[in-house]
Design a protein around this motif. Structure first.
Motif, short mmCIF file in Angstrom:
data_model
loop_
_atom_site.label_atom_id
_atom_site.label_comp_id
_atom_site.label_asym_id
_atom_site.label_seq_id
_atom_site.Cartn_x
_atom_site.Cartn_y
_atom_site.Cartn_z
N SER A 115 -1.47 -9.98 3.25
CA SER A 115 -2.79 -9.38 3.50
C SER A 115 -2.65 -7.90 3.84
N ARG A 116 -1.64 -7.59 4.64
CA ARG A 116 -1.40 -6.19 5.02
C ARG A 116 -1.03 -5.36 3.78
N LYS A 117 -0.18 -5.95 2.91
CA LYS A 117 0.22 -5.26 1.68
C LYS A 117 -0.98 -5.06 0.76
N SER A 118 -1.88 -6.06 0.70
CA SER A 118 -3.09 -5.95 -0.12
C SER A 118 -3.92 -4.75 0.32
N THR A 119 -4.09 -4.59 1.64
CA THR A 119 -4.89 -3.50 2.18
C THR A 119 -4.29 -2.14 1.81
N LYS A 120 -2.97 -2.04 1.92
CA LYS A 120 -2.31 -0.78 1.59
C LYS A 120 -2.44 -0.45 0.11
N LEU A 121 -2.30 -1.46 -0.74
CA LEU A 121 -2.45 -1.23 -2.18
C LEU A 121 -3.87 -0.82 -2.55
N VAL A 122 -4.85 -1.43 -1.85
CA VAL A 122 -6.25 -1.07 -2.11
C VAL A 122 -6.47 0.40 -1.80
N LYS A 123 -5.96 0.86 -0.66
CA LYS A 123 -6.11 2.27 -0.30
C LYS A 123 -5.40 3.18 -1.30
N LYS A 124 -4.25 2.75 -1.73
CA LYS A 124 -3.48 3.53 -2.70
C LYS A 124 -4.24 3.69 -4.01
N ILE A 125 -4.85 2.59 -4.46
CA ILE A 125 -5.61 2.63 -5.70
C ILE A 125 -6.86 3.48 -5.56
N GLU A 126 -7.57 3.30 -4.41
CA GLU A 126 -8.79 4.07 -4.18
C GLU A 126 -8.51 5.58 -4.20
N LEU A 127 -7.43 5.98 -3.56
CA LEU A 127 -7.07 7.40 -3.53
C LEU A 127 -6.73 7.90 -4.93
N HIS A 128 -6.04 7.09 -5.73
CA HIS A 128 -5.64 7.51 -7.07
C HIS A 128 -6.85 7.65 -7.98
N VAL A 129 -7.80 6.71 -7.87
CA VAL A 129 -8.99 6.75 -8.72
C VAL A 129 -9.86 7.97 -8.40
#
Length: 410
Positions: A115-129
């Motif tokens: 769950s923690r990894k999911s949250t970090k990946l979501v932030k990473k994707i949002e910043l990239h987009v």
């Protein structure tokens, strides 16, 4: 007491900030495990959509011959890496869930980590987009068609050694005006095209410009046409309203602070380089080719390009003619026909190409008889024979037109 009244709330606030809030966040990873995973899938779809939009934009610009900025290409590569990372992660999530179903109790540690990894990946994707580009494309300089050698190009030792010598002179600060001369059809244009490729490959200059077949321009327009061609190849805006003198000043201002190399191919007579906007110097080197020495040009270093030797002559003929010359009976005649081409690459290619599909020995013997019986220059006989071998009457006028334009400048 007043001090305690101020300090205690602050301490309590810090305790909450550093203990209770982080703890609540960690518990939240477990509570919102499913939501975080679904959010990751949603953001991954958004990233895929952004990649597709950019891909279409890039494709449209590339079709128009535009160059694509490095940051745009880097974004696409990083997006692919993030996508791969997220998809691998989601596959791992599926495996953990399967294990939990068959276990006695849920693997809470794994749930928390995922769950923690999911949250970090979501932030990473949002910043990239959210990344935006000031511009996607730019006007890329057009590359010469011969910047990549053709499959028919053969790197003969006699030509390679001359290319190396020319490049050595180009590296010499004291040499700025060179000349290559030799009979028509000996391969001067092919040679300087290879010099062009090597100079570009080794990044010897800021700009490398080549003007092929300079003699093709009408005498009254020659200087202006050559000048315009150089300017166009340097991506300059050619002002039709400017006269040759005004354009020369503009051209000189463009190149005077650069390290530039200009090749003028097939110059039959002296040209006033300064009138064009060129001045041979350490940062502006010029290479001329001609059938004969142009003494008025006062070149500092000259190279005479000779005809191909017998071995190189046959190697070229054999490559162009193809498998047909592997037949022993034809090969014997073919070597004699090749010899009649006199080591001139333009003739070797013309004759070998005409005979390429001829598997009948009599046709080869007929070609040899024509060369033996002719009293005229073998070069003209070879070209005449090649002309007569053309299939289709519409090709013959084209052959003659090419001959008029080329005039043996190869």
């Amino acid at each position: 007491m007043e001090i305690l009244t101020v300090i205690i709330p602050e301490v309590v606030g810090k305790v909450i900030e550093y203990t209770i809030v982080p703890a609540g966040r960690q518990v939240g990873y477990l509570i919102h495990y499913k939501r975080n995973r679904q959010n990751l899938r949603l953001q991954l779809k958004n990233l895929d959509a952004a990649k597709e939009r950019l891909k279409h934009t890039v494709y449209e610009f590339e079709r128009k011959g535009k160059g694509i900025h490095d940051d745009v290409q880097n974004w696409s590569r990083e997006a692919d890496e993030i996508t791969q990372e997220a998809e691998t992660f989601l596959d791992d999530v599926g495996q953990v869930r399967t294990k939990c179903v068959h276990g006695i109790c849920p693997n809470l540690v794994s749930y928390h980590q995922l769950s923690r990894k999911s949250t970090k990946l979501v932030k990473k994707i949002e910043l990239h987009v959210k990344i935006e580009f000031p511009s996607v494309s730019y006007n890329a300089p057009a590359e010469e068609i011969f910047a990549t050698p053709s499959e028919d190009y053969m790197a003969f030792e006699s030509r390679n050694s001359m290319v190396k010598k020319i490049l050595e002179e180009l590296r010499n600060p004291g040499t700025n005006l060179l000349g290559v001369y030799g009979t028509g059809g000996v391969g001067k244009s092919t040679l300087v095209q290879e010099v062009y490729r090597q100079a570009k490959k080794e990044n010897l200059f800021d700009d490398v410009v080549i003007v092929l077949d300079a003699k093709q321009y009408p005498e009254a327009e020659k200087k202006e046409r050559i000048q315009k061609k150089i300017a166009e190849k340097l991506d300059m805006d050619v002002q039709e309203s400017q006269d040759i003198e005004g354009r020369a000043k503009t051209l000189w201002n463009r190149i005077k602070d650069k390290n530039i190399f200009v090749i003028l191919d097939d110059v039959w007579e002296a040209i006033n380089l300064e009138a064009l906007g060129l001045r041979p110097m350490a940062t502006c080197k010029i290479l001329l080719t001609s059938r004969d020495r142009v003494s008025e040009m006062r070149t500092q270093k000259e190279f005479r390009l000779e005809v191909l030797g017998m071995e190189e002559n046959w190697s070229l003929f054999e490559k162009i003619a193809g498998d047909v010359v592997k037949d022993d009976s034809i090969r014997k005649v073919a070597t004699k026909v090749a010899k009649k081409c006199g080591g001139l690459p333009v003739l070797v290619v013309a004759v070998a190409s005409a005979l390429r599909s001829e598997s009948t020995l009599e046709v080869w013997k007929d070609a040899l008889r024509r060369f033996k019986s002719g009293l005229a220059n073998p070069a003209y006989l070879a070209l005449e024979w090649s002309y007569n071998r053309l299939d289709g009457e519409e090709l013959k006028p084209l052959f003659l037109l090419c001959g008029i334009n080329a005039g043996g400048s190869c």
